[in-house]
Write a protein that holds these residues in place. Structure first.
Motif, PDB file in Angstrom:
ATOM      1  N   MET A   1     -13.337   4.312  16.734  1.00 43.75           N
ATOM      2  CA  MET A   1     -14.338   3.240  16.802  1.00 43.75           C
ATOM      3  C   MET A   1     -14.178   2.478  18.109  1.00 43.75           C
ATOM      4  SD  MET A   1     -14.627  -0.188  14.460  1.00 43.75           S
ATOM      5  CE  MET A   1     -14.730   0.731  12.931  1.00 43.75           C
ATOM      6  N   ASN A  65     -18.443  -8.658  14.018  1.00 46.16           N
ATOM      7  CA  ASN A  65     -17.478  -7.574  13.825  1.00 46.16           C
ATOM      8  C   ASN A  65     -16.144  -7.834  14.517  1.00 46.16           C
ATOM      9  OD1 ASN A  65     -18.640  -7.239  16.351  1.00 46.16           O
ATOM     10  ND2 ASN A  65     -18.838  -5.020  16.202  1.00 46.16           N
ATOM     11  N   LYS A  92     -17.104  -7.619   6.869  1.00 46.57           N
ATOM     12  CA  LYS A  92     -17.443  -6.233   6.545  1.00 46.57           C
ATOM     13  C   LYS A  92     -16.283  -5.301   6.863  1.00 46.57           C
ATOM     14  CE  LYS A  92     -22.245  -7.218   7.753  1.00 46.57           C
ATOM     15  NZ  LYS A  92     -23.249  -7.152   8.818  1.00 46.57           N
ATOM     16  N   LYS A  93     -16.235  -4.195   6.177  1.00 48.12           N
ATOM     17  CA  LYS A  93     -15.229  -3.180   6.447  1.00 48.12           C
ATOM     18  C   LYS A  93     -15.340  -2.752   7.917  1.00 48.12           C
ATOM     19  CE  LYS A  93     -13.513   1.259   4.749  1.00 48.12           C
ATOM     20  NZ  LYS A  93     -13.694   2.355   3.750  1.00 48.12           N
ATOM     21  N   GLY A  94     -14.189  -2.584   8.571  1.00 44.56           N
ATOM     22  CA  GLY A  94     -14.181  -2.210   9.975  1.00 44.56           C
ATOM     23  C   GLY A  94     -14.136  -3.391  10.932  1.00 44.56           C
ATOM     24  N   SER A  95     -14.168  -4.612  10.383  1.00 43.41           N
ATOM     25  CA  SER A  95     -14.127  -5.803  11.236  1.00 43.41           C
ATOM     26  C   SER A  95     -12.741  -5.982  11.851  1.00 43.41           C
ATOM     27  CB  SER A  95     -14.477  -7.048  10.425  1.00 43.41           C
ATOM     28  OG  SER A  95     -15.811  -7.000   9.971  1.00 43.41           O
ATOM     29  N   HIS A  96     -12.722  -6.652  13.003  1.00 44.99           N
ATOM     30  CA  HIS A  96     -11.485  -6.918  13.726  1.00 44.99           C
ATOM     31  C   HIS A  96     -11.225  -8.428  13.744  1.00 44.99           C
ATOM     32  CE1 HIS A  96     -12.605  -2.951  15.100  1.00 44.99           C
ATOM     33  NE2 HIS A  96     -11.417  -2.799  15.673  1.00 44.99           N
ATOM     34  N   GLY A 119      -9.622  -2.160   4.785  1.00 48.32           N
ATOM     35  CA  GLY A 119     -10.227  -1.361   5.843  1.00 48.32           C
ATOM     36  C   GLY A 119     -10.626  -2.185   7.045  1.00 48.32           C
ATOM     37  N   MET A 120      -9.888  -3.269   7.281  1.00 46.54           N
ATOM     38  CA  MET A 120     -10.144  -4.159   8.408  1.00 46.54           C
ATOM     39  C   MET A 120      -8.896  -4.186   9.301  1.00 46.54           C
ATOM     40  SD  MET A 120     -11.961  -7.224   6.248  1.00 46.54           S
ATOM     41  CE  MET A 120     -13.263  -6.870   5.056  1.00 46.54           C
ATOM     42  N   TYR A 121      -9.021  -4.795  10.474  1.00 48.58           N
ATOM     43  CA  TYR A 121      -7.949  -4.740  11.464  1.00 48.58           C
ATOM     44  C   TYR A 121      -7.585  -6.148  11.927  1.00 48.58           C
ATOM     45  CZ  TYR A 121     -10.036  -0.094  11.570  1.00 48.58           C
ATOM     46  OH  TYR A 121     -10.557   1.132  11.216  1.00 48.58           O
ATOM     47  N   ARG A 152      -8.588  -1.642  21.694  1.00 53.91           N
ATOM     48  CA  ARG A 152     -10.015  -1.917  21.479  1.00 53.91           C
ATOM     49  C   ARG A 152     -10.363  -3.362  21.842  1.00 53.91           C
ATOM     50  NH1 ARG A 152      -9.566   1.583  16.691  1.00 53.91           N
ATOM     51  NH2 ARG A 152      -9.369  -0.192  15.281  1.00 53.91           N
TER      52      ARG A 152
END
Length: 295
Positions: A1, A65, A92-96, A119-121, A152
């Motif tokens: 991503m 995000n 949301k899933k995938g958010s940093h 599922g987040m960072y 990222r």
């Protein structure tokens, strides 16, 4: 991503002394930025410059995000991330997430773990450099977390600082910031005593500074805060109350590790005395007032 300026919406929570400048740099760099602060007035300049105001943390978290936080205390960090209306329950899933508050290493690890399950960072990325570093985008940024996530977010960090280093896994950024604060704690005592000594000896402290700030005694505190002390400028670049918070965190973690820190303990005692005298909202250079009272 991958994260690009085109697909990134940065939410910034905490537009105080440092956060306001930091969010402003992101806007100038071309990022889309949404902001939230408990006191809306402190974000008005950012909104005028193009930032999008959000009415709540939940609203901001659900629409961005990447979320950066720069708040006051560990309890604020915990509420912002883990509270019922906080970031993790609304993003949301995938958010940093990037917490740039100076906070607890244990809390940083907890946020990282809970984000991972969803599922987040999450990264912990406290900074050093004060109001000047924030305004000039030359903060030192100490990061804890996964290397791929760090890479990222690195373009975002590069908008804010000049010395950005991944120190290790979750919590490593906060541990590194404690190392920084421990150095500052004893250094500030030395700077105050040096300037008080110069005055007592009948010297001109401003002239003394010209000699000693480029030698072995050189430090950020000596070059940037001693002139403020001598000019009776005690406005906050970094609040006394927040420095006491940092020293408390450092002492607690040092105790957990069985580490002796007498210099840190002395500095905390002096700063607590300063705060009790009504200086908790002054800058850390106000420690000089204790020396002025006794000279």
């Amino acid at each position: 991503m991958s994260l690009t300026k085109e697909n990134t919406i940065i939410g910034f929570i905490g537009t105080g002394v440092m956060g306001k400048s930091m969010a402003g740099h992101l806007l100038k760099a071309g990022y889309r930025v949404a902001v939230y602060n408990r006191t809306k007035a402190s974000a008005e300049d950012l909104v005028k410059a193009g930032a999008e105001w959000q009415d709540s943390i939940a609203e901001l978290a659900s629409s961005c995000n990447v979320v950066i936080t720069m708040v006051g205390y560990p309890k604020d960090v915990e509420e912002v991330y883990l509270g019922a209306n906080g970031i993790l329950k609304n993003a949301k899933k995938g958010s940093h997430f990037v917490d740039m508050t100076t906070s607890s290493p244990d809390l940083a690890k907890k946020i990282y773990n809970e984000a991972s399950v969803l599922g987040m960072y999450a990264l912990d990325a406290p900074v050093s450099g004060g109001d000047v570093g924030a305004k000039e985008a030359r903060l030192a940024i100490m990061v804890g977390g996964d290397e791929e996530v760090f890479n990222r977010i690195l373009p975002v960090f590069n908008c804010l600082g000049k010395n950005v280093i991944l120190q290790g896994s979750a919590g490593a950024g906060q541990y590194t910031k404690m190392c920084n604060q421990i150095v500052i704690a004893s250094t500030m005592i030395g700077v105050c005593e040096s300037m008080a000594y110069a005055q007592k000896a009948g010297l001109k402290p401003e002239v003394v500074l010209k000699s000693i700030e480029t030698g072995a005694a050189a430090s950020f505190s000596l070059s940037n805060l001693a002139p403020r002390m001598l000019a009776n400028n005690f406005a906050p670049g970094f609040y006394v109350k927040h420095f006491i918070k940092d020293m408390t965190i450092a002492l607690e973690s040092a105790k957990q590790m069985g580490l002796l820190t007498p210099g840190l303990e002395l500095a905390k005692t002096l700063y607590e005395k300063l705060a009790e005298g009504g200086e908790e909202n002054s800058g850390t250079q106000a420690l000089f007032k204790l020396y002025l009272e006794h000279n």
